[in-house]
Design an enzyme around this catalytic site. Structure first.
Site, PDB file in Angstrom:
ATOM      1  N   LYS A   6       1.479   2.676  13.582  1.00 19.24           N
ATOM      2  CA  LYS A   6       0.772   2.117  12.429  1.00 19.24           C
ATOM      3  C   LYS A   6      -0.702   2.410  12.595  1.00 19.24           C
ATOM      4  O   LYS A   6      -1.184   2.587  13.723  1.00 19.24           O
ATOM      5  CB  LYS A   6       0.988   0.604  12.349  1.00 19.24           C
ATOM      6  CG  LYS A   6       0.752   0.026  10.979  1.00 19.24           C
ATOM      7  CD  LYS A   6       1.957   0.199  10.092  1.00 19.24           C
ATOM      8  CE  LYS A   6       1.742  -0.339   8.702  1.00 19.24           C
ATOM      9  NZ  LYS A   6       2.983  -0.300   7.905  1.00 19.24           N
TER      10      LYS A   6
HETATM   11  P1  NAD Z   1      -0.240  -2.674  -2.273  1.00 17.43           P
HETATM   12  O1  NAD Z   1      -1.623  -2.626  -1.769  1.00 17.43           O
HETATM   13  O2  NAD Z   1       0.234  -1.638  -3.222  1.00 17.43           O
HETATM   14  O3  NAD Z   1       0.025  -4.099  -2.984  1.00 17.43           O
HETATM   15  C1  NAD Z   1      -0.235  -5.315  -2.363  1.00 17.43           C
HETATM   16  C2  NAD Z   1      -0.115  -6.426  -3.406  1.00 17.43           C
HETATM   17  O4  NAD Z   1      -0.316  -7.684  -2.765  1.00 17.43           O
HETATM   18  C3  NAD Z   1      -1.163  -6.353  -4.510  1.00 17.43           C
HETATM   19  O5  NAD Z   1      -0.613  -6.826  -5.722  1.00 17.43           O
HETATM   20  C4  NAD Z   1      -2.239  -7.327  -4.017  1.00 17.43           C
HETATM   21  O6  NAD Z   1      -3.056  -7.832  -5.060  1.00 17.43           O
HETATM   22  C5  NAD Z   1      -1.365  -8.397  -3.427  1.00 17.43           C
HETATM   23  N1  NAD Z   1      -2.056  -9.224  -2.446  1.00 17.43           N
HETATM   24  C6  NAD Z   1      -2.939  -8.853  -1.488  1.00 17.43           C
HETATM   25  N2  NAD Z   1      -3.381  -9.921  -0.805  1.00 17.43           N
HETATM   26  C7  NAD Z   1      -2.744 -10.987  -1.336  1.00 17.43           C
HETATM   27  C8  NAD Z   1      -2.767 -12.367  -1.067  1.00 17.43           C
HETATM   28  N3  NAD Z   1      -3.545 -12.870  -0.094  1.00 17.43           N
HETATM   29  N4  NAD Z   1      -1.978 -13.185  -1.814  1.00 17.43           N
HETATM   30  C9  NAD Z   1      -1.193 -12.676  -2.782  1.00 17.43           C
HETATM   31  N5  NAD Z   1      -1.120 -11.379  -3.084  1.00 17.43           N
HETATM   32  C10 NAD Z   1      -1.902 -10.558  -2.374  1.00 17.43           C
HETATM   33  O7  NAD Z   1       0.690  -2.746  -0.974  1.00 17.43           O
HETATM   34  P2  NAD Z   1       2.227  -2.358  -0.852  1.00 17.43           P
HETATM   35  O8  NAD Z   1       2.317  -0.955  -0.422  1.00 17.43           O
HETATM   36  O9  NAD Z   1       2.928  -2.828  -2.074  1.00 17.43           O
HETATM   37  O10 NAD Z   1       2.669  -3.234   0.411  1.00 17.43           O
HETATM   38  C11 NAD Z   1       3.045  -4.606   0.281  1.00 17.43           C
HETATM   39  C12 NAD Z   1       3.742  -5.051   1.550  1.00 17.43           C
HETATM   40  O11 NAD Z   1       4.886  -4.224   1.795  1.00 17.43           O
HETATM   41  C13 NAD Z   1       2.904  -4.965   2.834  1.00 17.43           C
HETATM   42  O12 NAD Z   1       3.248  -6.036   3.685  1.00 17.43           O
HETATM   43  C14 NAD Z   1       3.340  -3.641   3.439  1.00 17.43           C
HETATM   44  O13 NAD Z   1       3.114  -3.583   4.838  1.00 17.43           O
HETATM   45  C15 NAD Z   1       4.810  -3.655   3.100  1.00 17.43           C
HETATM   46  N6  NAD Z   1       5.430  -2.333   3.089  1.00 17.43           N
HETATM   47  C16 NAD Z   1       4.999  -1.349   2.266  1.00 17.43           C
HETATM   48  C17 NAD Z   1       5.640  -0.120   2.255  1.00 17.43           C
HETATM   49  C18 NAD Z   1       5.252   0.994   1.314  1.00 17.43           C
HETATM   50  O14 NAD Z   1       5.971   1.998   1.252  1.00 17.43           O
HETATM   51  N7  NAD Z   1       4.198   0.866   0.551  1.00 17.43           N
HETATM   52  C19 NAD Z   1       6.705   0.126   3.129  1.00 17.43           C
HETATM   53  C20 NAD Z   1       7.134  -0.906   3.961  1.00 17.43           C
HETATM   54  C21 NAD Z   1       6.479  -2.127   3.932  1.00 17.43           C
END
Ligand code: NAD
Length: 435
Positions: A129
């Site tokens: 990561k």
């Molecule tokens: P992103 O940045 O596209 O979206 C994050 C979302 O969470 C946004 O809507 C943001 O406004 C919201 N957010 C941020 N802080 C917040 C808070 N304190 N309270 C409420 N909402 C909040 O990110 P993503 O890629 O959608 O990732 C989201 C989660 O999924 C993370 O934990 C990430 O590690 C995990 N994840 C993502 C992927 C991927 O392919 N993108 C893969 C595996 C896991």
């Protein structure tokens, strides 16, 4: 240099592992959640001490400074990290997070989760990561590009198509991956396989953008079937409406579920009859937030977690459901689309109440699965159709679900423990053969 021993485990993980049942303990910092979960699984399966020792700490950690000349002429110093946890099953693989709360401990725990995730969906990759402590929402496109290129130069020696392949995570996207590929290519020549989650134009895979949301949908669907929840008409609330939350919402709604609430960092919205997702997405794109969407009731993120729904999907950051708010959670099932959204103490309480918690290393593994497909396509210089990507993803996610579910039944253990032991078995087997 001191050698690593079992006593290096975080204190909370050690004390937790010494307890046969796991009563509630004070809420842990997010970066200790994954360590605790690992330790519980390692103890349960009586994993030998030598293998535990190797898997408990990362193989390599890079901490770098990235000076960036900002648009106002000032030099700003950013700190970035790349942590490579384990590669016994294949090259290091894992996302890159741009967020103001990023620190090396958080990156460390997310790197370990990647090792368990890649093993669980059985792709030949390890776990890593990265992250940069910054607030991308307050930076111009030019500043972000400078930061990304600077960071890529600093971690270049640790990257490689068969060494370490980054991908997007919170605060990064396909554009950031394009800059990394371009910067890496300046030194090494055209190398699309150095990152995944790239724009399709530059060798990205069809289906990668929605892959984590799609995997979340597959696991939710299968779990609803197994646990007797009718997905048609099920009420679903989603915290976080970014890449993962938005795609999960769309695809789960296609199964007939009602997405009654979604949120982002600014707050949440509720529509009891089910949100109009297309209009919500339009509103979010126009205003930068879901908040203020016509015909909806506003709620805080805390209130969203406490809504009376069938399925609750935390899809934002870690540590959303803790000892402090778990008693308010009313959902029958929690689908961990985010990494580490439920702390171990809250997990214990949910388990005692019979709430099904679908673990992150299973639920959100769709992203790394399609990242693997993208890497394969880049290495072979051959593009798959969108349909083939979705079909292959479906097969791998269902296979992983079945393995976890049958282990849960066979050993009469919680789903998370079943997922961790299934994954640890595979990683440990490869480690034994190598060492
Ligand atoms: P992103 O940045 O596209 O979206 C994050 C979302 O969470 C946004 O809507 C943001 O406004 C919201 N957010 C941020 N802080 C917040 C808070 N304190 N309270 C409420 N909402 C909040 O990110 P993503 O890629 O959608 O990732 C989201 C989660 O999924 C993370 O934990 C990430 O590690 C995990 N994840 C993502 C992927 C991927 O392919 N993108 C893969 C595996 C896991």
């Amino acid at each position: 240099m001191s050698s690593t021993t079992l006593t290096d485990a975080p204190k909370s993980a050690q004390s937790k592992s010494n307890q046969s049942s796991h009563p509630a303990v004070p809420t842990l910092p997010v970066n200790e959640i994954a360590c605790t979960q690992f330790q519980i699984a390692a103890d349960h399966m009586k994993l030998e001490r030598e293998i535990q020792m190797v898997l408990r700490t990362p193989y390599r950690e890079l901490t770098v400074q990235v000076p960036v000349r900002m648009d106002n002429g000032e030099l700003q110093l950013f700190h970035g990290y790349r942590v490579q946890h384990n590669a016994v099953r294949g090259p290091y693989k894992g996302g890159l997070r741009f967020h103001h709360q990023v620190d090396v401990d958080e990156v460390r725990s997310l790197a370990a989760l990647m090792t368990w995730k890649t093993a669980l969906v059985d792709v030949p990759l390890g776990g890593a990561k990265g992250g940069v402590t910054c607030d991308p929402t307050k930076m111009s496109r030019h500043e972000l590009q400078q930061l990304t290129r600077g960071f890529t130069q600093k971690i270049d020696m640790a990257l490689g198509v068969y060494r370490d392949i980054p991908a997007p995570d919170v605060g990064t996207n396909a554009q950031v991956m394009a800059w990394i590929m371009d910067e890496y290519g300046k030194k090494h020549g055209y190398t699309p396989a150095i990152v995944t989650g790239k724009p399709v134009n530059l060798g990205g895979s069809l289906g990668r953008e929605e892959a984590t949301g799609r995997g979340t949908m597959v696991i939710t669907r299968e779990a609803c079937k197994a646990f007797g929840i009718d997905i048609k008409g099920a009420r679903v609330a989603i915290q976080g409406f970014g890449n993962v939350g938005m795609w999960a919402a769309k695809l789960i709604a296609e199964l007939g579920a009602k997405i009654v609430a979604v949120s982002d960092v600014q707050g949440g919205i509720v529509q009891d009859g089910g949100l109009d997702l297309e209009k919500t997405i339009e509103h979010m794109r126009a205003t930068g937030s879901v908040v203020g969407m016509k015909g909806t009731r506003e709620v805080s993120n805390e209130e969203l977690l406490a809504l009376d729904v069938d399925v609750l999907i935390p899809a934002a950051l870690g540590g959303a459901i803790t000892n402090a708010n778990v008693d308010q959670v009313r959902a029958k099932m929690i689908v961990e689309a985010a990494n580490s959204p439920v702390t171990p103490d809250a997990d214990d309480k949910l388990l005692a109440r019979g709430v099904k918690v679908l673990p992150d290393i299973l639920v959100n593994a769709g992203g790394v699965t399609v990242s693997y497909f993208e890497w394969v396509q880049n290495l072979q210089q051959f593009h798959w159709s969108h349909e083939k990507v979705n079909q292959e993803l479906e097969v791998r996610m269902v296979r992983a679900w079945k393995a976890v579910y049958s282990r849960m039944e066979r050993e009469n253990i919680p789903l998370r423990l079943a997922a961790f032991t299934e994954s640890l078995d595979r990683v440990a087997a490869a480690a034994r053969q190598r060492y």
